[in-house]
Design an enzyme around this catalytic site. Structure first.
Site, PDB file in Angstrom:
ATOM      1  N   ASP A  11       4.190-131.360  -0.922  1.00 17.16           N
ATOM      2  CA  ASP A  11       3.348-132.572  -0.884  1.00 17.16           C
ATOM      3  C   ASP A  11       3.286-133.268   0.469  1.00 17.16           C
ATOM      4  O   ASP A  11       3.163-134.491   0.537  1.00 17.16           O
ATOM      5  CB  ASP A  11       3.836-133.611  -1.924  1.00 17.16           C
ATOM      6  CG  ASP A  11       3.654-133.145  -3.359  1.00 17.16           C
ATOM      7  OD1 ASP A  11       3.533-131.925  -3.586  1.00 17.16           O
ATOM      8  OD2 ASP A  11       3.625-133.982  -4.257  1.00 17.16           O
ATOM      9  N   CYS A  49       1.064-128.032  -7.046  1.00 20.16           N
ATOM     10  CA  CYS A  49       2.153-127.157  -6.581  1.00 20.16           C
ATOM     11  C   CYS A  49       2.045-125.697  -6.991  1.00 20.16           C
ATOM     12  O   CYS A  49       1.919-124.812  -6.151  1.00 20.16           O
ATOM     13  CB  CYS A  49       3.501-127.705  -7.052  1.00 20.16           C
ATOM     14  SG  CYS A  49       3.759-129.412  -6.576  1.00 20.16           S
ATOM     15  N   HIS A 103       6.940-122.125  -7.373  1.00 22.76           N
ATOM     16  CA  HIS A 103       7.158-123.249  -8.280  1.00 22.76           C
ATOM     17  C   HIS A 103       8.035-122.725  -9.408  1.00 22.76           C
ATOM     18  O   HIS A 103       7.740-121.689  -9.989  1.00 22.76           O
ATOM     19  CB  HIS A 103       5.823-123.756  -8.829  1.00 22.76           C
ATOM     20  CG  HIS A 103       5.952-125.065  -9.541  1.00 22.76           C
ATOM     21  ND1 HIS A 103       5.929-126.278  -8.880  1.00 22.76           N
ATOM     22  CD2 HIS A 103       6.149-125.341 -10.848  1.00 22.76           C
ATOM     23  CE1 HIS A 103       6.103-127.246  -9.765  1.00 22.76           C
ATOM     24  NE2 HIS A 103       6.234-126.709 -10.956  1.00 22.76           N
ATOM     25  N   HIS A 300       0.236-128.601  -0.207  1.00 20.71           N
ATOM     26  CA  HIS A 300      -1.009-129.399  -0.223  1.00 20.71           C
ATOM     27  C   HIS A 300      -0.671-130.765   0.327  1.00 20.71           C
ATOM     28  O   HIS A 300       0.478-131.016   0.697  1.00 20.71           O
ATOM     29  CB  HIS A 300      -1.601-129.518  -1.642  1.00 20.71           C
ATOM     30  CG  HIS A 300      -0.573-129.843  -2.671  1.00 20.71           C
ATOM     31  ND1 HIS A 300       0.042-131.077  -2.740  1.00 20.71           N
ATOM     32  CD2 HIS A 300       0.015-129.070  -3.610  1.00 20.71           C
ATOM     33  CE1 HIS A 300       0.956-131.041  -3.691  1.00 20.71           C
ATOM     34  NE2 HIS A 300       0.967-129.846  -4.233  1.00 20.71           N
TER      35      HIS A 300
END
Length: 526
Positions: A11, A49, A103, A300
């Site tokens: 993030d 994610c 993830h 991201h």
């Protein structure tokens, strides 16, 4: 062949000194940038994610991994695609995963895709299990599960935090690799600045609240289609935000609290910078910085109040744009002489930045290109481009290598950017383009708009970013056969980069912009 150190941050939007941010203190990442080629326009393929990570680790877009949520494993659900670490492993590298790389959960088979991708079982910091626990001391003296969560590390369970543990483990592995003289591919996944914004409290000192501004556009834009808005549910569920009783879906957060979130995001980035600094300093001390490619990126971005939005879950630049830099010894920086440090540790509390960037590329690039790019930089054969339909093809990529932009001096960069063209993926008359997409359960914001499960997806927003504009079309989507219906246009967005850098004034008009719609179609259905 060269070793690879891949640093993936959770993030992290490019709030870094090397990306021109004036407030943040990120001396170690900036120092890496000064020895790297930095991409100022790099974009994730989906701002969430698991889908983003599976996309760039397999080199396939979300429509090919068929992962838009968290609940399927691509090898079973889409195709038995080789991953980037798997390819390095099959080519004689020791591949290792520390922290959050894949993830965790179903989407990586509850094993981070071990043993396919990794030579040794992936490491997860033990303190990770307390991430969402009540560890934030409130004004009432009690412990809460807050969004804004500066902590005294000594009071934390086992006296540490996950990213500190991951750095320690990565350092241990680097030293072991040095001793064994083995070629390695080490991926290190940092948790912060993912929420909760839980970091050592001393980092707040770097950011007095009076220096923290609001987003330049903290309101919901008038012409924003409701399908494009993300209602930041994950933030509303934290104790401190819950207490504010903000109306759903658009209710703005109080301004003083907006500043606190932004302050804590910056503080978490400086805490991350320290971890990266310690890691790169070890690479130096182990004598590996002359033989190791370092890639620094994120899965991201994250909205910090822009468009009245928080978190990721959208197609805006703030959610899709990521930092991306490649350090390649002898290519992006002159080789250090014996004993000379490339990455001395810099203390963000005392270091005064004197940043000089080597090379910056303004090309639009995508994370899906990482696989082919790293293979080429390490001297491995570049995996072939995927055919139009590639569910049955184990090894191919949907992102062209961007080595041609890494391997060039500033002057040469200018030339390549004018006419450099060996683009087998899309015709060469095309300018460089980055694609992202985001699913929605409905045309108006719902409780599950941020993270719809596959079976609930009804609309897909396909977004195209060029040097001049971002255009997004929201079209009907059928999850039972993974098909988008481009005849069923729900909404369109068009933002001009030059006149509207923050993407606040949607000028999409069906009659005027049919050509852009066709262009997106041409890309999606070659």
């Amino acid at each position: 062949g060269l070793n690879v150190l891949l640093i993936v941050v959770d993030d992290l939007r490019p709030v870094l000194g090397c990306y021109g941010d004036k407030i943040v203190k990120s001396p170690n990442i900036d120092q890496l940038a000064s020895q790297s080629v930095v991409f100022s326009n790099a974009y994730a393929q989906q701002a969430i994610c698991a889908p983003s990570r599976v996309s760039f680790l397999t080199g396939r877009r979300p429509d090919t991994t068929r992962l838009y949520d968290f609940y399927s494993y691509w090898r079973v659900h889409a195709g038995n695609y080789s991953t980037m670490p798997q390819y390095f492993k099959e080519n004689g590298y020791v591949t290792m995963s520390v922290g959050k790389v894949f993830h965790p959960g179903v989407s990586s088979n509850y094993s981070d895709d071990y043993p396919y991708s990794w030579s040794i079982p992936p490491f997860h910091p033990s303190a990770e299990k307390y991430e969402n626990a009540k560890t934030c001391r409130g004004k009432d003296g009690q412990l809460h599960a807050n969004l804004v969560c500066p902590v005294n590390v000594t009071e934390m369970p086992s006296g540490t935090l996950p990213d500190i543990q991951s750095t320690e483990e990565a350092i241990r592995l680097l030293r072991a690799m040095k001793a064994k003289k083995q070629k390695f591919f080490l991926a290190v996944g940092y948790h912060k600045p993912h929420i909760p914004l839980r970091y050592p409290q001393e980092f707040l000192k770097l950011y007095p609240l009076e220096n923290i501004t609001l987003a330049p556009d903290p309101w919901v834009p008038k012409r924003l289609p409701s399908v494009a808005y993300n209602p930041w549910m994950d933030i509303r569920q934290r104790d401190d935000v819950k207490a504010l009783n903000v109306s759903f879906p658009y209710g703005p957060l109080p301004e003083d609290f907006q500043r606190q979130i932004r302050q804590s995001y910056y503080a978490a980035v400086s805490y991350l910078d320290v971890q990266v600094g310690l890691l790169l300093n070890t690479l130096d001390d182990a004598g590996l910085s002359n033989s190791t490619i370092v890639v620094f990126t994120a899965d991201h971005g994250w909205s910090l109040g822009e468009h009245g939005e928080w978190a990721k879950y959208s197609n805006f630049d703030v959610a899709t744009r990521v930092p991306l830099m490649f350090y390649v010894p002898g290519m992006t920086s002159s080789s250090a002489s014996q004993g000379e440090k490339v990455f001395p540790y810099l203390d963000p509390f005392s270091h005064v930045s004197d940043l000089v960037l080597q090379g910056q590329s303004k090309k639009m690039v995508e994370l899906v290109s990482l696989f082919s790019t790293l293979a080429e930089l390490a001297g491995l054969q570049v995996p072939p481009a995927c055919p139009k339909t590639s569910f049955s093809v184990a090894l191919c990529t949907e992102g062209a290598s961007i080595v041609r932009y890494v391997n060039s001096s500033e002057e040469k960069l200018q030339e390549v950017e004018k006419d450099g063209c060996d683009d087998t993926y899309r015709g060469c008359d095309e300018e460089s383009v980055a694609f992202s997409q985001y699913p929605r359960p409905a045309d108006t914001p719902q409780w599950n708009s941020d993270k719809p499960k596959l079976k609930d997806i009804r609309v897909m927003g396909y977004s195209m970013r060029t040097g001049d504009y971002r255009c997004t079309v929201w079209v009907g989507f059928n999850p039972s056969n993974f098909s988008a219906n481009f005849k069923d246009l729900h909404a369109g967005e068009l933002y001009m980069v030059e006149s509207d850098p923050h993407q606040d004034y949607n000028i999409y008009n069906n009659t005027l912009h049919g050509g852009l719609f066709k262009k997106i179609l041409r890309f999606l259905k070659p």
